[in-house]
Each structure stands twice: as structure tokens, then as C-alpha cells.
Design a protein around this motif. Sequence first.
Motif, PDB file in Angstrom:
ATOM      1  N   PHE A  55       0.855  -1.178   0.000  1.00 19.73           N
ATOM      2  CA  PHE A  55       0.000   0.000   0.000  1.00 19.73           C
ATOM      3  C   PHE A  55       0.899   1.238   0.000  1.00 19.73           C
ATOM      4  CE2 PHE A  55      -3.100  -3.072   1.446  1.00 19.73           C
ATOM      5  CZ  PHE A  55      -4.276  -2.632   0.835  1.00 19.73           C
ATOM      6  N   PHE A  56       0.524   2.242  -0.761  1.00 21.11           N
ATOM      7  CA  PHE A  56       1.365   3.423  -0.871  1.00 21.11           C
ATOM      8  C   PHE A  56       0.526   4.688  -1.021  1.00 21.11           C
ATOM      9  CE2 PHE A  56       0.572   2.089  -5.217  1.00 21.11           C
ATOM     10  CZ  PHE A  56       0.411   3.272  -5.925  1.00 21.11           C
ATOM     11  N   ARG A  57       1.200   5.810  -0.809  1.00 21.22           N
ATOM     12  CA  ARG A  57       0.601   7.126  -1.021  1.00 21.22           C
ATOM     13  C   ARG A  57       1.519   7.929  -1.934  1.00 21.22           C
ATOM     14  NH1 ARG A  57      -2.954   9.169   2.906  1.00 21.22           N
ATOM     15  NH2 ARG A  57      -2.964  11.048   1.585  1.00 21.22           N
ATOM     16  N   VAL A  58       0.950   8.918  -2.599  1.00 16.47           N
ATOM     17  CA  VAL A  58       1.689   9.819  -3.484  1.00 16.47           C
ATOM     18  C   VAL A  58       1.601  11.229  -2.917  1.00 16.47           C
ATOM     19  CG1 VAL A  58       1.714  10.876  -5.783  1.00 16.47           C
ATOM     20  CG2 VAL A  58       1.378   8.410  -5.550  1.00 16.47           C
ATOM     21  N   HIS A  59       2.708  11.945  -2.971  1.00 16.06           N
ATOM     22  CA  HIS A  59       2.734  13.320  -2.449  1.00 16.06           C
ATOM     23  C   HIS A  59       1.741  14.174  -3.244  1.00 16.06           C
ATOM     24  CE1 HIS A  59       4.122  17.022  -0.717  1.00 16.06           C
ATOM     25  NE2 HIS A  59       5.109  16.422  -0.077  1.00 16.06           N
ATOM     26  N   PRO A  60       0.832  14.864  -2.565  1.00 23.31           N
ATOM     27  CA  PRO A  60      -0.208  15.622  -3.269  1.00 23.31           C
ATOM     28  C   PRO A  60       0.251  16.960  -3.849  1.00 23.31           C
ATOM     29  CG  PRO A  60      -0.463  15.882  -0.902  1.00 23.31           C
ATOM     30  CD  PRO A  60       0.655  14.905  -1.099  1.00 23.31           C
ATOM     31  N   LYS A 140      -5.598   8.538  -0.685  1.00 27.83           N
ATOM     32  CA  LYS A 140      -5.858   7.303   0.042  1.00 27.83           C
ATOM     33  C   LYS A 140      -4.693   6.334  -0.098  1.00 27.83           C
ATOM     34  CE  LYS A 140     -10.830   7.656  -0.906  1.00 27.83           C
ATOM     35  NZ  LYS A 140     -12.024   6.974  -1.471  1.00 27.83           N
ATOM     36  N   TRP A 141      -4.602   5.418   0.871  1.00 23.65           N
ATOM     37  CA  TRP A 141      -3.635   4.325   0.779  1.00 23.65           C
ATOM     38  C   TRP A 141      -4.184   3.284  -0.184  1.00 23.65           C
ATOM     39  CZ3 TRP A 141       1.129   4.590   2.809  1.00 23.65           C
ATOM     40  CH2 TRP A 141       1.355   5.471   3.859  1.00 23.65           C
ATOM     41  N   ILE A 142      -3.429   2.966  -1.232  1.00 25.06           N
ATOM     42  CA  ILE A 142      -3.877   1.992  -2.220  1.00 25.06           C
ATOM     43  C   ILE A 142      -2.730   1.045  -2.581  1.00 25.06           C
ATOM     44  CG2 ILE A 142      -5.482   3.672  -3.224  1.00 25.06           C
ATOM     45  CD1 ILE A 142      -3.562   3.767  -5.679  1.00 25.06           C
ATOM     46  N   ARG A 143      -3.090  -0.055  -3.198  1.00 25.50           N
ATOM     47  CA  ARG A 143      -2.114  -0.914  -3.856  1.00 25.50           C
ATOM     48  C   ARG A 143      -2.668  -1.236  -5.237  1.00 25.50           C
ATOM     49  NH1 ARG A 143      -3.331  -6.417  -3.875  1.00 25.50           N
ATOM     50  NH2 ARG A 143      -5.035  -7.090  -2.511  1.00 25.50           N
ATOM     51  N   ILE A 144      -1.781  -1.514  -6.170  1.00 29.87           N
ATOM     52  CA  ILE A 144      -2.207  -1.741  -7.541  1.00 29.87           C
ATOM     53  C   ILE A 144      -1.605  -3.038  -8.077  1.00 29.87           C
ATOM     54  CG2 ILE A 144      -2.467   0.729  -7.998  1.00 29.87           C
ATOM     55  CD1 ILE A 144       0.158   0.672  -9.511  1.00 29.87           C
ATOM     56  N   GLN A 145      -2.296  -3.611  -9.036  1.00 30.48           N
ATOM     57  CA  GLN A 145      -1.827  -4.842  -9.665  1.00 30.48           C
ATOM     58  C   GLN A 145      -2.222  -4.820 -11.132  1.00 30.48           C
ATOM     59  OE1 GLN A 145      -3.136  -8.409  -7.726  1.00 30.48           O
ATOM     60  NE2 GLN A 145      -2.139  -9.776  -9.192  1.00 30.48           N
ATOM     61  N   ALA A 146      -1.292  -5.221 -11.982  1.00 28.81           N
ATOM     62  CA  ALA A 146      -1.551  -5.205 -13.417  1.00 28.81           C
ATOM     63  C   ALA A 146      -2.613  -6.241 -13.788  1.00 28.81           C
ATOM     64  CB  ALA A 146      -0.261  -5.479 -14.182  1.00 28.81           C
ATOM     65  N   ASN A 147      -3.560  -5.809 -14.605  1.00 26.50           N
ATOM     66  CA  ASN A 147      -4.575  -6.697 -15.162  1.00 26.50           C
ATOM     67  C   ASN A 147      -4.267  -6.839 -16.648  1.00 26.50           C
ATOM     68  OD1 ASN A 147      -6.889  -7.824 -16.333  1.00 26.50           O
ATOM     69  ND2 ASN A 147      -8.257  -6.904 -14.803  1.00 26.50           N
ATOM     70  N   GLN A 148      -3.524  -7.863 -16.997  1.00 31.45           N
ATOM     71  CA  GLN A 148      -3.031  -8.010 -18.360  1.00 31.45           C
ATOM     72  C   GLN A 148      -4.159  -8.093 -19.402  1.00 31.45           C
ATOM     73  OE1 GLN A 148      -0.011  -7.591 -19.254  1.00 31.45           O
ATOM     74  NE2 GLN A 148       1.044  -7.673 -17.278  1.00 31.45           N
ATOM     75  N   PRO A 149      -5.215  -8.892 -19.181  1.00 32.01           N
ATOM     76  CA  PRO A 149      -6.274  -8.956 -20.192  1.00 32.01           C
ATOM     77  C   PRO A 149      -6.944  -7.612 -20.444  1.00 32.01           C
ATOM     78  CG  PRO A 149      -6.440 -10.815 -18.692  1.00 32.01           C
ATOM     79  CD  PRO A 149      -5.423  -9.874 -18.099  1.00 32.01           C
ATOM     80  N   ALA A 150      -7.086  -6.810 -19.366  1.00 35.87           N
ATOM     81  CA  ALA A 150      -7.744  -5.512 -19.515  1.00 35.87           C
ATOM     82  C   ALA A 150      -6.792  -4.427 -19.982  1.00 35.87           C
ATOM     83  CB  ALA A 150      -8.379  -5.108 -18.185  1.00 35.87           C
ATOM     84  N   GLY A 151      -5.500  -4.672 -19.843  1.00 32.83           N
ATOM     85  CA  GLY A 151      -4.535  -3.653 -20.233  1.00 32.83           C
ATOM     86  C   GLY A 151      -4.549  -2.448 -19.315  1.00 32.83           C
ATOM     87  N   SER A 152      -4.809  -2.692 -18.020  1.00 30.07           N
ATOM     88  CA  SER A 152      -4.874  -1.597 -17.053  1.00 30.07           C
ATOM     89  C   SER A 152      -4.547  -2.131 -15.664  1.00 30.07           C
ATOM     90  CB  SER A 152      -6.262  -0.944 -17.058  1.00 30.07           C
ATOM     91  OG  SER A 152      -7.255  -1.898 -16.717  1.00 30.07           O
TER      92      SER A 152
END
Length: 202
Positions: A55-60, A140-152
Motif C-alpha cells: 500500500f502506498f501514497r503519493v505526495h499531493p 488514500k492508501w492503495i495498492r495496484i496490480q496489473a490486469n493483463q487482459p484488460a490492459g490496465s
Amino acid sequence: MLNVNDALRLPETLAAHFIPQFNIENMRVTQGFDDAPVEQKLIDIPIGKFSKTSFFRVHPDGEYTFQCWLLDLKETNETFLITQEINQLIPGLARLVRLYLATDREGNLRLVPLTLPGTNGQSNRWHVSLQHCLQLAMQKWIRIQANQPAGSYNTWEAPKLQDQPKWPTESMSELVKIGARDKIIAAADHPVIRRLLGEDII
């Protein structure tokens, strides 16, 4: 009869030699030992996305972004920050990015690159998706994961995490300099550039 403890006891002269005389109070740890004047220094800030489990945050603040050219060498898994002049020598090999300052739950910093649209203005689906993720991570604190079939990217939020990240006081330029370190190319005679130009390197 010789007592075992006496046999193991060092003579006084030897004891004085091997056991130093000191004030035992010097060994006492005081309650405020954590307040020692020690300051952590940033020595490395990786360039790249966090893992899919972090989980990560980005400086606003927009001041904590940095637009630049990145040259990725897949064969050596290296990323170089290059100047505009160097990019003109190797057209089509580098990508224009905007670096965002981000941090995970443990306070580990990263410079997350978002690839910007090319000169034709066309945007890649992956890049648009990542941009939306980075904007959400500013709040917000989020985490992301690649969805190869969707390309996003799929995104997971952590609504129970309400604490705010601690950001460094250094400027974005200083942080990028730390992140790039010895991976900055500003001269045409750099071995990487000479190799890409097909020049022999002795």
C-alpha cells in the motif's frame, strides 16, 4: 581438598589484567536513550512502481513531481536519467516521464514514473490507468496490480488506514538526484550512449 570454584578463580593479578576497572554506572541505559541526536540520511530512492502487495501514497503537492527523460535498458535491468540533448542523439529509445514521489507504509520512498503521451498526443491505456491510480493515491492508501487482459491496473483501497504519510523535507530535485545517483547520462561519450550509437568501445 581444592574447591572447584577456587580452581576456576583467576589470581588477583590476572583478574586486574583481564577485567578492566570502570564505573558500572556508565553501563546504565537511561530512559531517554531514544532521544540521541541521530538523523537519518536518504542514500537511495528507487525509480519504479511499488510491488502489488504494498500500500502506498503519493505526495499531493505538484512541486513533488519531476518531468524528465528515462532510458530503460531491459537487458541489464537499468534505468538512466538522460538530458534532452542526449535524447536527441537516440530518438525513440527513451521515454518522457513525470516522476511522482511516493511512500509505502514503512516509509520507503520511491520515484514512480508515469510515461507521458508522445508527440502525437496519443495515450497508452496502461499509462492512463496508472495516472488515475497515482491521483487516487494522493488521497488514500492503495495498492495496484496489473490486469493483463484488460490492459490496465486493478486498484485496492485501504479505508481503515487513516494515518498520514511522513514526507521528506528535501526538494524534489534533491530527491531525484539521490534516486538517479550514478545513473545520470549528460555526455555523448558515456559508454551506454556510445554502444547505442554503434561506436566501438575500447
